[in-house]
Design an enzyme around this catalytic site. Structure first.
Site, PDB file in Angstrom:
ATOM      1  N   LYS A 118     -10.012  -4.752  10.534  1.00 19.97           N
ATOM      2  CA  LYS A 118      -8.670  -4.384  11.006  1.00 19.97           C
ATOM      3  C   LYS A 118      -8.342  -5.141  12.298  1.00 19.97           C
ATOM      4  O   LYS A 118      -7.190  -5.527  12.520  1.00 19.97           O
ATOM      5  CB  LYS A 118      -8.569  -2.877  11.244  1.00 19.97           C
ATOM      6  CG  LYS A 118      -8.539  -2.038   9.969  1.00 19.97           C
ATOM      7  CD  LYS A 118      -7.314  -2.297   9.103  1.00 19.97           C
ATOM      8  CE  LYS A 118      -6.087  -1.578   9.606  1.00 19.97           C
ATOM      9  NZ  LYS A 118      -4.934  -1.729   8.675  1.00 19.97           N
ATOM     10  N   TYR A 131     -14.607  -1.542   8.568  1.00 22.70           N
ATOM     11  CA  TYR A 131     -13.184  -1.223   8.673  1.00 22.70           C
ATOM     12  C   TYR A 131     -12.632  -1.660  10.026  1.00 22.70           C
ATOM     13  O   TYR A 131     -11.639  -2.388  10.097  1.00 22.70           O
ATOM     14  CB  TYR A 131     -12.978   0.288   8.486  1.00 22.70           C
ATOM     15  CG  TYR A 131     -11.545   0.733   8.679  1.00 22.70           C
ATOM     16  CD1 TYR A 131     -10.603   0.544   7.673  1.00 22.70           C
ATOM     17  CD2 TYR A 131     -11.130   1.346   9.860  1.00 22.70           C
ATOM     18  CE1 TYR A 131      -9.275   0.951   7.840  1.00 22.70           C
ATOM     19  CE2 TYR A 131      -9.805   1.759  10.039  1.00 22.70           C
ATOM     20  CZ  TYR A 131      -8.894   1.552   9.035  1.00 22.70           C
ATOM     21  OH  TYR A 131      -7.590   1.945   9.208  1.00 22.70           O
ATOM     22  N   GLY A 141       0.834  -1.199   0.000  1.00 22.69           N
ATOM     23  CA  GLY A 141       0.000   0.000   0.000  1.00 22.69           C
ATOM     24  C   GLY A 141       0.864   1.242   0.000  1.00 22.69           C
ATOM     25  O   GLY A 141       0.507   2.287   0.558  1.00 22.69           O
ATOM     26  N   GLY A 142       2.032   1.137  -0.656  1.00 22.11           N
ATOM     27  CA  GLY A 142       3.056   2.164  -0.564  1.00 22.11           C
ATOM     28  C   GLY A 142       2.726   3.511  -1.165  1.00 22.11           C
ATOM     29  O   GLY A 142       3.496   4.453  -1.010  1.00 22.11           O
ATOM     30  N   ARG A 143       1.581   3.619  -1.849  1.00 23.75           N
ATOM     31  CA  ARG A 143       1.178   4.896  -2.414  1.00 23.75           C
ATOM     32  C   ARG A 143       0.083   5.560  -1.582  1.00 23.75           C
ATOM     33  O   ARG A 143      -0.486   6.578  -1.977  1.00 23.75           O
ATOM     34  CB  ARG A 143       0.699   4.714  -3.864  1.00 23.75           C
ATOM     35  CG  ARG A 143       1.752   4.128  -4.785  1.00 23.75           C
ATOM     36  CD  ARG A 143       2.999   4.985  -4.829  1.00 23.75           C
ATOM     37  NE  ARG A 143       2.757   6.242  -5.523  1.00 23.75           N
ATOM     38  CZ  ARG A 143       3.407   7.372  -5.296  1.00 23.75           C
ATOM     39  NH1 ARG A 143       4.334   7.427  -4.353  1.00 23.75           N
ATOM     40  NH2 ARG A 143       3.128   8.460  -5.975  1.00 23.75           N
ATOM     41  N   GLY A 144      -0.197   4.977  -0.420  1.00 24.52           N
ATOM     42  CA  GLY A 144      -1.181   5.574   0.477  1.00 24.52           C
ATOM     43  C   GLY A 144      -0.620   6.792   1.190  1.00 24.52           C
ATOM     44  O   GLY A 144       0.582   7.080   1.128  1.00 24.52           O
ATOM     45  N   PHE A 145      -1.474   7.497   1.905  1.00 27.11           N
ATOM     46  CA  PHE A 145      -1.106   8.745   2.576  1.00 27.11           C
ATOM     47  C   PHE A 145       0.059   8.554   3.546  1.00 27.11           C
ATOM     48  O   PHE A 145       1.146   9.122   3.368  1.00 27.11           O
ATOM     49  CB  PHE A 145      -2.340   9.311   3.281  1.00 27.11           C
ATOM     50  CG  PHE A 145      -2.058  10.301   4.369  1.00 27.11           C
ATOM     51  CD1 PHE A 145      -1.216  11.382   4.152  1.00 27.11           C
ATOM     52  CD2 PHE A 145      -2.637  10.162   5.623  1.00 27.11           C
ATOM     53  CE1 PHE A 145      -0.953  12.304   5.159  1.00 27.11           C
ATOM     54  CE2 PHE A 145      -2.391  11.067   6.636  1.00 27.11           C
ATOM     55  CZ  PHE A 145      -1.535  12.142   6.409  1.00 27.11           C
TER      56      PHE A 145
END
Length: 374
Positions: A172, A168, A23-27
């Site tokens: 999680k 969510y 998920g390396g392009r997440g915030f």
């Protein structure tokens, strides 16, 4: 394997190792990738869903761009639901930072279970296959929130609730359990971090509050507190967790554990939103207070509209004013970081006020650049 000149080590070169960020392009992940590269200790395999990498504006993107050019970073299109892709991405990797998760604003249990639970199971399996040493999992403070009872300075001894406010939080929590259980299997060490409400450059909080800056809306009695955390502090928590697990004593103490990560500056949630608007230069024209008993029925109607009406016409907007979101913004949600301080050596490196100023300053700079291009 590359090397890095270490002036503090008699001029000798120390080996750089590979890590992977899902998920390396997440915030938050973009800031994590930049920090890993900036340290000079890591080469980073950035994985995400997009087939190709598109770089945006900002310092974190510039750091990644330079690293891609000199081979200190590579991008791989990876779906966490695909074990084969993950296994290929984790080859030769020492540490995996697992940040990938489904969009929290979409309350879709099937989607969240697929990405957050099955995806995390695949990440764990790929780590075992590739003999990854450490897995640092980005969890959430929501894993202990039931949406009914407020949380005030709670610590990690608080159990998971029987029911959750949304898909969510539920998934999680399930993912976190899997990561904790995986500790010590196939020589894999694991640790979970539970950030509070993250904000910083590139978040959606500041643009949203800027858009509605002319008014200050309060839902409920306006007395609830939250634990905000600047994105660089969340990144710092991840680096602390990895450093801790890399020692024998740290692995024994922190392996298979979860830790809350906040700015350690809990404050009234609505005061925080007003501080953001003030920093953006907005002068409050009106103050609207909406009682909970009024907004709750409306939120159910809005959620129904998203699920039935909007989806029918293919409209996919983030579902912000849902019953679950109302619970998040009207109840106390503060967490103790004492355990992270004692066992991980964590301490916030940016204050809430400084983080707010930095985030707003960058947002305004990027907004001006965007306007000048039109």
């Amino acid at each position: 394997m590359g090397s890095h000149y270490d002036g503090d080590n008699g001029g000798r070169r120390r080996e750089t190792r590979w890590c992977a960020v899902t998920g390396g392009r997440g915030f938050m992940a973009r800031h994590l990738v930049a920090a890993l590269l900036r340290s000079g200790e890591w080469r980073v395999r950035v994985t995400d869903l997009a087939p190709t990498l598109v770089l945006g504006p900002g310092e974190t993107e510039e750091i990644l761009s330079d690293a891609l050019r000199d081979g200190c970073a590579v991008y791989a299109s990876v779906d966490v639901c695909n074990l084969e892709q993950l296994t290929k991405a984790f080859e030769g990797v020492d540490v995996v930072f697992h940040t990938a998760a489904a969009d929290f604003s979409k309350n879709n249990l099937q989607l969240h279970y697929k990405v957050n639970v099955i995806g995390t199971k695949n990440v764990i399996d790929a780590c075992k296959i590739c003999k990854v040493k450490r897995l640092i999992h980005t969890s959430s403070s929501a894993v202990v929130f039931d949406g009914v009872h407020g949380l005030f300075d709670v610590n990690e001894s608080l159990p998971y609730p029987d029911k959750f406010p949304d898909a969510y939080a539920q998934t999680k929590a399930e993912a976190e359990k899997l990561v904790i259980k995986a500790n010590g299997t196939n020589d894999l060490l694991t640790c979970c971090l539970r950030p509070g409400a993250i904000f910083g450059p590139g978040d959606m909080v500041i643009p949203t509050l800027d858009r509605y800056g002319w008014t200050h809306v309060t839902i409920g009695d306006g007395k609830n507190c939250d634990d905000f955390v600047y994105v660089e502090n969340v990144v710092h928590g991840h680096l602390c967790a990895d450093k801790t697990l890399s020692t024998i004593e740290g692995a024994r103490t922190s392996g298979g554990k979860a830790y809350f990560i906040t700015n350690m500056e809990p404050m009234n949630m609505w005061d925080f939103t007003y501080l953001v608007q003030e920093e953006l230069g907005h002068k409050r024209i009106s103050n609207i207070r909406i009682p909970t008993f009024v907004i709750k029925p409306a939120s159910y109607l809005i959620e129904w509209a998203y699920r039935v009406v909007f989806s029918h016409f293919g409209i996919c907007q983030p579902q912000m004013l849902t019953p679950a979101r109302i619970r998040y913004v009207t109840l106390n949600r503060t967490f103790s970081c004492n355990k992270a301080v004692e066992e991980l050596g964590y301490k916030p490196i940016v204050t809430l006020q400084d983080g707010l100023k930095k985030a707003v300053k960058l947002y305004i700079q990027l907004r001006k650049k965007d306007l000048s291009k039109r």
